[in-house]
Design an enzyme around this catalytic site. Sequence first.
Site, mmCIF file in Angstrom:
data_model
loop_
_atom_site.group_PDB
_atom_site.id
_atom_site.type_symbol
_atom_site.label_atom_id
_atom_site.label_comp_id
_atom_site.label_asym_id
_atom_site.label_seq_id
_atom_site.Cartn_x
_atom_site.Cartn_y
_atom_site.Cartn_z
ATOM 1 N N VAL A 139 0.705 -1.148 -0.007
ATOM 2 C CA VAL A 139 -0.054 -0.026 0.044
ATOM 3 C C VAL A 139 1.003 1.161 -0.009
ATOM 4 O O VAL A 139 1.625 1.590 1.190
ATOM 5 C CB VAL A 139 -0.809 -0.004 1.134
ATOM 6 C CG1 VAL A 139 -1.763 1.229 1.148
ATOM 7 C CG2 VAL A 139 -1.745 -1.362 0.986
ATOM 8 N N CYS B 124 10.680 6.811 -1.642
ATOM 9 C CA CYS B 124 9.391 6.485 -2.119
ATOM 10 C C CYS B 124 9.602 5.904 -3.542
ATOM 11 O O CYS B 124 8.957 4.815 -3.725
ATOM 12 C CB CYS B 124 8.269 7.669 -2.122
ATOM 13 S SG CYS B 124 8.141 8.359 -0.482
ATOM 14 N N GLU C 178 -0.612 12.000 -1.096
ATOM 15 C CA GLU C 178 0.534 12.969 -1.235
ATOM 16 C C GLU C 178 0.915 13.561 0.178
ATOM 17 O O GLU C 178 0.263 14.048 0.996
ATOM 18 C CB GLU C 178 0.234 13.917 -2.148
ATOM 19 C CG GLU C 178 1.393 14.975 -2.516
ATOM 20 C CD GLU C 178 2.557 14.157 -3.222
ATOM 21 O OE1 GLU C 178 3.862 14.129 -2.741
ATOM 22 O OE2 GLU C 178 2.163 13.816 -4.356
ATOM 23 N N ASP D 79 1.657 12.609 10.342
ATOM 24 C CA ASP D 79 1.122 11.692 9.413
ATOM 25 C C ASP D 79 -0.400 11.562 9.530
ATOM 26 O O ASP D 79 -1.083 11.086 10.248
ATOM 27 C CB ASP D 79 1.740 9.929 9.588
ATOM 28 C CG ASP D 79 1.464 9.009 8.264
ATOM 29 O OD1 ASP D 79 0.429 9.290 7.676
ATOM 30 O OD2 ASP D 79 2.055 8.098 8.237
ATOM 31 N N ARG E 240 -2.541 10.176 7.212
ATOM 32 C CA ARG E 240 -2.943 9.231 5.927
ATOM 33 C C ARG E 240 -4.149 8.473 7.024
ATOM 34 O O ARG E 240 -4.079 8.290 7.800
ATOM 35 C CB ARG E 240 -2.217 8.144 5.674
ATOM 36 C CG ARG E 240 -1.004 8.988 4.606
ATOM 37 C CD ARG E 240 0.265 7.938 4.096
ATOM 38 N NE ARG E 240 0.986 7.650 5.235
ATOM 39 C CZ ARG E 240 1.900 6.818 5.280
ATOM 40 N NH1 ARG E 240 2.352 6.300 3.964
ATOM 41 N NH2 ARG E 240 2.507 6.501 6.322
#
Length: 187
Positions: free
Chosen positions: A34, A51, A76, A110, A112
């Site tokens: 992922v 990345c 992003e 973070d 996400r």
Amino acid sequence: EFNAVSYRSTVDKDEHVALVMGDVSPKKPTLVRVHSECLTSDVFGSTRCDCGDQVALALRAIAREGRGVFLYMRQEGRGIGIHNKLKAYSLQDGGLDTVDANIHLGFAPDVRHYGVGAQILLDLGVKDMRLLTNDPRKIVGLESYGLGVVEVVPIIAPVNEENKHYMETKRSRMGHLLPDKTAEGAE
């Protein structure tokens, strides 16, 4: 060869892509990566993070296995977007690390989320997975949506002069499962 499957979220404007190879079935754990979007490295080849290397390493690992899923999530900059990511880069150039730069901009280190990604994996037939990651939070995030992580497969990208501080920050401040001497270039 991978088959590309696109997904559009009903809860936000994002569109995501899964690259699928071979037979994906809930009967056998699937090798899965992922990956959150990183325009600067994935597309433009920036070496200030790992990345782009992780994309290549993950796709090769899945290809060697002959089956698996590479899920490209449009999150992003750990969820802060390209505009804020470029602001964070400027702050990093001024001496902040990636965690402090995000905090300075008003974000958590973070932001996400894994719910949409988990739904995509379930739709593809993934139930249990061998997860290509170094991030323990990703494991918890996916498992909280009913997916099983039966094995964590490290995905260690090369350390270079441009990313060594970033890699050390990921290890020491974000809990990533990376070698202790990341900042010194050890793999």
